[in-house]
Structure formats: structure tokens, C-alpha cells
Motif scaffolding. Structure first.
Motif, PDB file in Angstrom:
ATOM      1  N   ARG A   1      -0.989   1.519 -10.773  1.00  0.00           N
ATOM      2  CA  ARG A   1      -0.889   0.576 -11.881  1.00  0.00           C
ATOM      3  C   ARG A   1       0.326  -0.327 -11.734  1.00  0.00           C
ATOM      4  O   ARG A   1       0.246  -1.545 -11.973  1.00  0.00           O
ATOM      5  N   ALA A   2       1.460   0.241 -11.348  1.00  0.00           N
ATOM      6  CA  ALA A   2       2.683  -0.552 -11.210  1.00  0.00           C
ATOM      7  C   ALA A   2       2.507  -1.641 -10.160  1.00  0.00           C
ATOM      8  O   ALA A   2       2.895  -2.802 -10.375  1.00  0.00           O
ATOM      9  N   LEU A   3       1.893  -1.297  -9.020  1.00  0.00           N
ATOM     10  CA  LEU A   3       1.704  -2.294  -7.958  1.00  0.00           C
ATOM     11  C   LEU A   3       0.607  -3.289  -8.309  1.00  0.00           C
ATOM     12  O   LEU A   3       0.661  -4.444  -7.885  1.00  0.00           O
ATOM     13  N   LEU A   4      -0.384  -2.849  -9.092  1.00  0.00           N
ATOM     14  CA  LEU A   4      -1.415  -3.779  -9.559  1.00  0.00           C
ATOM     15  C   LEU A   4      -0.789  -4.855 -10.439  1.00  0.00           C
ATOM     16  O   LEU A   4      -1.017  -6.056 -10.250  1.00  0.00           O
TER      17      LEU A   4
ATOM     18  N   GLY B   1      -3.027   4.435   3.568  1.00  0.00           N
ATOM     19  CA  GLY B   1      -4.125   4.350   4.536  1.00  0.00           C
ATOM     20  C   GLY B   1      -4.936   3.084   4.381  1.00  0.00           C
ATOM     21  O   GLY B   1      -5.303   2.434   5.367  1.00  0.00           O
ATOM     22  N   LEU B   2      -5.208   2.710   3.121  1.00  0.00           N
ATOM     23  CA  LEU B   2      -5.940   1.468   2.886  1.00  0.00           C
ATOM     24  C   LEU B   2      -5.142   0.263   3.374  1.00  0.00           C
ATOM     25  O   LEU B   2      -5.704  -0.702   3.910  1.00  0.00           O
ATOM     26  N   GLY B   3      -3.826   0.314   3.184  1.00  0.00           N
ATOM     27  CA  GLY B   3      -2.984  -0.783   3.654  1.00  0.00           C
ATOM     28  C   GLY B   3      -3.029  -0.934   5.160  1.00  0.00           C
ATOM     29  O   GLY B   3      -3.102  -2.044   5.693  1.00  0.00           O
ATOM     30  N   VAL B   4      -3.002   0.196   5.859  1.00  0.00           N
ATOM     31  CA  VAL B   4      -3.056   0.149   7.322  1.00  0.00           C
ATOM     32  C   VAL B   4      -4.407  -0.378   7.792  1.00  0.00           C
ATOM     33  O   VAL B   4      -4.487  -1.208   8.710  1.00  0.00           O
ATOM     34  N   THR B   5      -5.492   0.071   7.159  1.00  0.00           N
ATOM     35  CA  THR B   5      -6.810  -0.420   7.570  1.00  0.00           C
ATOM     36  C   THR B   5      -6.955  -1.906   7.269  1.00  0.00           C
ATOM     37  O   THR B   5      -7.573  -2.650   8.035  1.00  0.00           O
ATOM     38  N   PHE B   6      -6.388  -2.350   6.146  1.00  0.00           N
ATOM     39  CA  PHE B   6      -6.421  -3.771   5.795  1.00  0.00           C
ATOM     40  C   PHE B   6      -5.649  -4.583   6.834  1.00  0.00           C
ATOM     41  O   PHE B   6      -6.078  -5.668   7.243  1.00  0.00           O
TER      42      PHE B   6
ATOM     43  N   ASN C   1      -4.955  -2.264  -4.698  1.00  0.00           N
ATOM     44  CA  ASN C   1      -4.757  -1.483  -5.917  1.00  0.00           C
ATOM     45  C   ASN C   1      -5.691  -1.887  -7.050  1.00  0.00           C
ATOM     46  O   ASN C   1      -5.962  -1.081  -7.935  1.00  0.00           O
ATOM     47  N   GLY C   2      -6.184  -3.122  -7.006  1.00  0.00           N
ATOM     48  CA  GLY C   2      -7.105  -3.553  -8.049  1.00  0.00           C
ATOM     49  C   GLY C   2      -8.503  -3.017  -7.844  1.00  0.00           C
ATOM     50  O   GLY C   2      -9.261  -2.850  -8.797  1.00  0.00           O
TER      51      GLY C   2
ATOM     52  N   GLY D   1       0.823  -1.205   0.000  1.00  0.00           N
ATOM     53  CA  GLY D   1       0.000   0.000   0.000  1.00  0.00           C
ATOM     54  C   GLY D   1       0.855   1.252   0.000  1.00  0.00           C
ATOM     55  O   GLY D   1       0.595   2.207  -0.737  1.00  0.00           O
ATOM     56  N   GLY D   2       1.920   1.259   0.820  1.00  0.00           N
ATOM     57  CA  GLY D   2       2.826   2.399   0.842  1.00  0.00           C
ATOM     58  C   GLY D   2       3.567   2.583  -0.463  1.00  0.00           C
ATOM     59  O   GLY D   2       3.752   3.707  -0.947  1.00  0.00           O
TER      60      GLY D   2
END
Length: 540
Positions: free
Chosen positions: A162-165, A437-442, A205-206, A153-154
Motif C-alpha cells: 500500500r505504501a509503495l502504491l 521477484g515481480l520487480g526482477v521479472t519486470f 503494486n497496483g 519492488g524490493g
């Protein structure tokens, strides 16, 4: 026109957005399969000590003759972990002698292969003293998900969505396929760990909603959440057709190479490009999307001036996503404690629990678009907690209709809360830190899932304590959600300054109207220190 408003105007729910949702929906089905894959690849079949006979010691003892070599348990089934030290020939000749002494399975195990041809259990003999290694293998996957959420996420905020997806899809394909050819358990666990990391990376990311206009985000978020439920049904069908664990692992992983190839078509988020000072690329992407949507003239009307880079992001305090922790905390208690319903088929309960998610999520999608994200999220958490507390005085084994009704309603609300939470979190965080933020919540959601069985163990000391905690925690989180701003109909923010400006405008309007809600919002400062909930009027 402000850049954020311009982006919202250009991002209509057209043909491009429809295709985008469809392309993301398919890999999400397979991601759900990987989440629950070990229910089948690590299934534990009936087993007993292998007894070699014959000159070359390759003939296996089976049938009634097995009783001479292996003791029977209370269900008159062959013992799973012991065999007789000497054959019990008195079963054939009653006057014979026997010692009845037993010993471990020194020559391995024989397995009932009527359901599964092979699993990792039969492959590496993860039974008896090695049984804990089965759970260790699944734990490594969950640890990968836990660590992958904040890490990937970071990176998405730095390198782009897109790159991380693309990386996550490729990693899932490579690691999942490698697990199908793992030579030993250690290699299998390593491949599953990296598969778990890529699972988190793809989900973050998807399913990003930065290409979806605000009035359609709730619907799209719900559709993508339902794909995770449908993926479990797809896995059941695959597992029924493919009974070999390596082939099933391969069938669940190879499609990710196809997903990786067609995902090159997905453009980078225009929000991310602008905030990272690449307006030219953002302009090309927006014009391309407009052309796909059949609105080429409108796309050509966008200029670099309207997409100029925003102000530098301000240093921010990352909110602690207590709602995601509490949601998973109570959800997994309800989803995994099916044996509470004594006298009811556990398969029937599982069927009911699985079927209830879809209608609840659909209803909440409509409510979130009418009443707002904040009220919907708070209501789901508070009502879900109240249903759990209402089940405390209901005796087990009695009034099972009432008990299962309360539990189903609670689980449905927590499932809906999870969908709403992803949508709300996406809209709350500005682009500069959205994926972080999404990564932390996940990650917090996974911690809630880990904490649930630990709290359940306190039932041995105080029978009603777990239910009190599982009910009180989401209620508290639902109350704290009211400290956050509403995001319904608001374009996605790109910097912390935009978030601050919106808050200042909101507070000014409230003061001019004499709105009593302002007094409630101001009480948020009293919980700043111990909740970590971010408010722009919090000053150090």
C-alpha cells in the motif's frame, strides 16, 4: 486451519474485490498513456529553415517564395536542414545569377502546425543535428522503468504494498505535471525518468493479486492487462482532442492526484501484514473486507490464533525469469517490425496487431484456469516461437497472407504469455519476496525489449538469423518453464518454507504413484547452475 488456507477462504470474489479491480483499472489506463505519450508529445512535424524578412525580421517566408531561400528535396519538399547561402532570385528572373551554395539553418526552423500546435520538437528544436535528443528523452523514461522495477519492488517487500502504491501514484502525478511545465529539455528528461520509475512501481503494486482468490486470479489478471491495451486507445483520443504537448502531458498526469486520493481506501495486503508480524492489523483488514462483502459474521469468526505469524523466511535463490525476457524479446520484434509486410498499409497492420491481443488474452485466461499456469505459459512460449520459425522460409513480398497470419498468431500468443507470466510469477513467489521477484521479472522483460532491436541488426549479415533467434529463445524458455511447480488452485505461499513443504509433499505423492513426471522434474537439477531456476531439492 492453516493461515494460508484461512486467508484464501476469507478472500472471496465479493463486492470489495470488484471495487478494488475497478479502482486499479482506471490508473492503468493512464499508465498506458504515459508509456506511449511521446508518440504525440514528441511528434516530428514537417519543418524547414526559418527565413526572417522585413525590418524587424519577424515576418516568415512561406509559400512559393520559400523556394528562393530553401532548396527542395527529391519530393519537392523544402529541405529540413539546409538553406541557400544567398537568395536564388533567378527563380523570379531567369537571367539572374545564383551560387546554389547552402548552409545550416542559422535562424532556427519553421514548423508545419496543421497537425500539432506544439511538441517538444518544436519547443526545443530537436531536429537535424539535435534529432537524437528526441530518442534520448524516451530512453530516459525507459531507464526509469527499468530501474524502478527492482528498486520499488524490493521496497514493497519491506515497507508494504500500500505504501509503495500510494507513493507511485503521487510521484506519477507530481513528475508528470512537472514535465508539463519543464523549462528545458534537461528538466523534461529528469521528470520523465522519475515518471518511468513510478510507472513500474504502480504496475507492480497496483496489480498485486494478493486480495484475489486463486480461482479468479487469471480473470482479474487478464482484465487488468486489457486495460493497458485500452489505454492506448484513450491516448489516441486525448491526443486528437489536445494538440499542444504541454496540455496533453498535463491531461495525462493530473488524474493521478485523484487516483492517489481514493487509493487511501485500499487496505494493506493481509499476507504482507501477517508475514511481517502484524496480525492485529491483518485481522482488522480482513474483518473490514468481510463487512464490505456483506459477510460480517464470517469476518468476526476470524481469530488472531489463525493469523499468527509464520515461520521466519528461509534464505532463497531468486529464480531467473527467463520466460519474461524471452517473451518481450520476441514480442517487440513482431510489434515493431511492421515494415516486413511490403505492399500492406502499415496502419492496417497496426490495427490488426492491436485488436488481436484482447481475444487471445481472454482465451488464455480460461485455459490457465482449466489446464494450469505452467502448461499454459509453456504452450504460449513454445507455440509463439514455432510460428516465428515457420515464417523463416516465407519470402517477403510474397504470400503476405500467410506471413501476416503467422505473425499475428505469434504476437497474440506472446501477449497472452505476458498476462499469464504476471499471474504465474505472483503465485510462485512467497509473500516475503513477491514484489522483489515481480520487480526482477519486470526488469528482465524490459531487457528483452532492449535486446530485440539489437538482434534485428544482425539481419544485415545473415538475413534469417534474427528470426531463428526470436523463435528459438522462447521455445527454450517454454521448455524450462516445466521445471517450475504448478500453482493452479494453490493458496499464495508466504514463506520459502511453505514453498519447500509443498514441493516435498508433491514429490512424495509422485513417488507413491510411480508418476513418470517425477523423472522429468528431477532433470531440473542438471540445469540449475546455468538457468538459476529455483527448486527446493537443489542443495548447495
Amino acid at each position: 486451519m492453516a493461515p494460508d488456507v484461512q486467508l484464501e477462504k476469507e478472500q472471496r470474489m465479493g463486492f470489495f474485490q470488484t471495487i478494488l479491480v475497478a479502482l486499479v483499472f482506471l490508473p492503468l489506463l493512464m499508465v498506458a498513456s504515459h508509456n506511449f505519450l511521446q508518440n504525440f508529445t514528441a511528434a516530428v512535424p514537417r519543418h524547414w529553415c526559418y527565413i526572417p524578412v522585413g525590418d524587424n525580421a519577424t515576418t516568415e517566408v512561406t509559400g512559393d517564395l520559400l523556394k528562393i531561400y530553401v532548396p527542395m528535396d527529391g519530393n519537392q519538399e523544402p529541405d529540413r536542414c539546409l538553406r541557400f547561402s544567398t537568395p536564388q532570385w533567378q527563380l523570379l528572373a531567369p537571367n539572374g545569377t545564383s551560387t546554389n551554395a547552402t548552409e545550416p539553418c542559422l535562424d532556427g526552423w519553421a514548423y508545419d502546425r496543421s497537425v500539432f500546435n506544439s511538441t517538444i520538437i518544436t519547443e526545443w528544436n530537436l531536429v537535424c543535428g539535435q534529432r537524437a535528443l528526441k530518442d534520448f528523452a524516451q530512453s530516459m523514461y525507459m531507464v526509469g522503468v527499468l530501474l524502478g522495477a527492482p528498486v520499488l519492488g524490493g521496497l514493497a517487500d519491506r515497507l508494504g504494498r500500500r505504501a509503495l502504491l500510494l507513493w507511485s501514484l503521487l510521484q506519477m502525478g507530481v513528475m508528470g505535471t512537472s514535465a508539463a511545465f519543464a523549462p528545458n529539455l534537461a528538466a523534461y528528461c529528469a521528470f520523465r525518468f522519475f515518471s518511468g520509475m513510478s510507472t513500474a512501481g504502480f504496475i507492480l503494486n497496483g496489480t498485486t493479486l494478493e486480495w484475489i482468490p486463486s480461482q479468479f486470479r487469471a480473470m482479474v489478471s487478464t482484465i487488468l492487462a486489457c486495460s493497458l491495451t485500452l489505454g492506448q486507445l484513450l491516448l489516441a483520443g486525448l491526443a486528437y482532442a489536445i494538440r499542444d504537448w504541454r496540455q496533453l502531458q498535463l491531461a495525462s498526469s493530473v488524474p493521478f492526484f485523484l487516483f492517489f486520493l481514493y487509493s487511501w481506501w485500499i487496505p494493506e495486503s493481509a499476507h504482507w501484514l501477517i508475514i511481517n508480524h502484524r496480525p492485529e492489523k491483518a485481522l482488522r483488514n480482513l474483518q473490514r473486507v468481510a463487512q464490505i462483502n456483506g459477510e460480517k459474521p464470517e469476518g468476526e469468526g476470524i481469530s488472531l490464533e489463525t493469523l499468527s505469524p509464520f515461520e521466519p523466511p528461509l534464505t532463497s535463490v531468486l529464480p531467473i525469469p527467463s520466460d519474461r525476457f524471452s517473451n518481450s524479446f520476441s514480442f517487440f520484434h513482431l510489434a515493431l517490425d511492421l515494415q516486413r509486410f511490403e505492399g500492406i498499409s502499415i496502419f492496417l497492420v497496426q490495427l490488426i496487431f492491436g485488436a488481436v491481443d484482447v481475444p487471445f488474452r481472454m482465451v488464455v485466461a480460461v485455459v490457465a484456469n482449466r489446464l494450469g499456469r505452467r502448461l499454459t505459459q509453456a504452450a504460449c512460449l513454445v507455440l509463439g516461437g514455432l510460428f516465428i520459425l515457420a515464417s523463416v522460409p516465407v519470402p517477403q513480398g510474397e504470400s503476405w497472407v500467410l506471413l501476416i497470419t503467422l505473425t499475428v498468431l505469434g504476437k497474440g500468443l506472446f501477449s497472452s504469455s505476458a498476462s499469464c507470466s504476471y499471474l504465474y510469477t505472483t503465485e510462485l513467489y512467497p509473500t516475503v519476496i513477491r514484489q522483489t521477484g515481480l520487480g526482477v521479472t519486470f526488469m528482465m522483460a524490459r531487457l528483452g525489449a532492449v535486446a530485440a532491436p539489437m538482434v534485428q541488426m544482425t539481419q544485415a549479415f545473415v538475413s534469417f538469423l534474427p528470426l531463428l533467434l526470436f523463435g528459438a529463445v522462447p521455445i527454450t524458455a517454454g521448455i524450462l518453464v516445466n521445471c517450475l511447480p504448478e500453482t493452479l488452485g494453490v493458496p499464495l505461499a508466504d514463506t520459502m518454507k511453505q514453498v519447500e513443504d509443498r514441493w516435498q509433499e508433491r514429490r512424495t505423492e509422485e513417488r507413491s504413484q510411480g508418476n513418470q513426471e517425477n523423472q522429468i522434474l528431477n532433470t531440473g537439477s542438471c540445469v540449475r547452475h546455468w538457468t538459476g531456476l529455483w527448486r527446493p531439492d537443489f542443495k548447495s
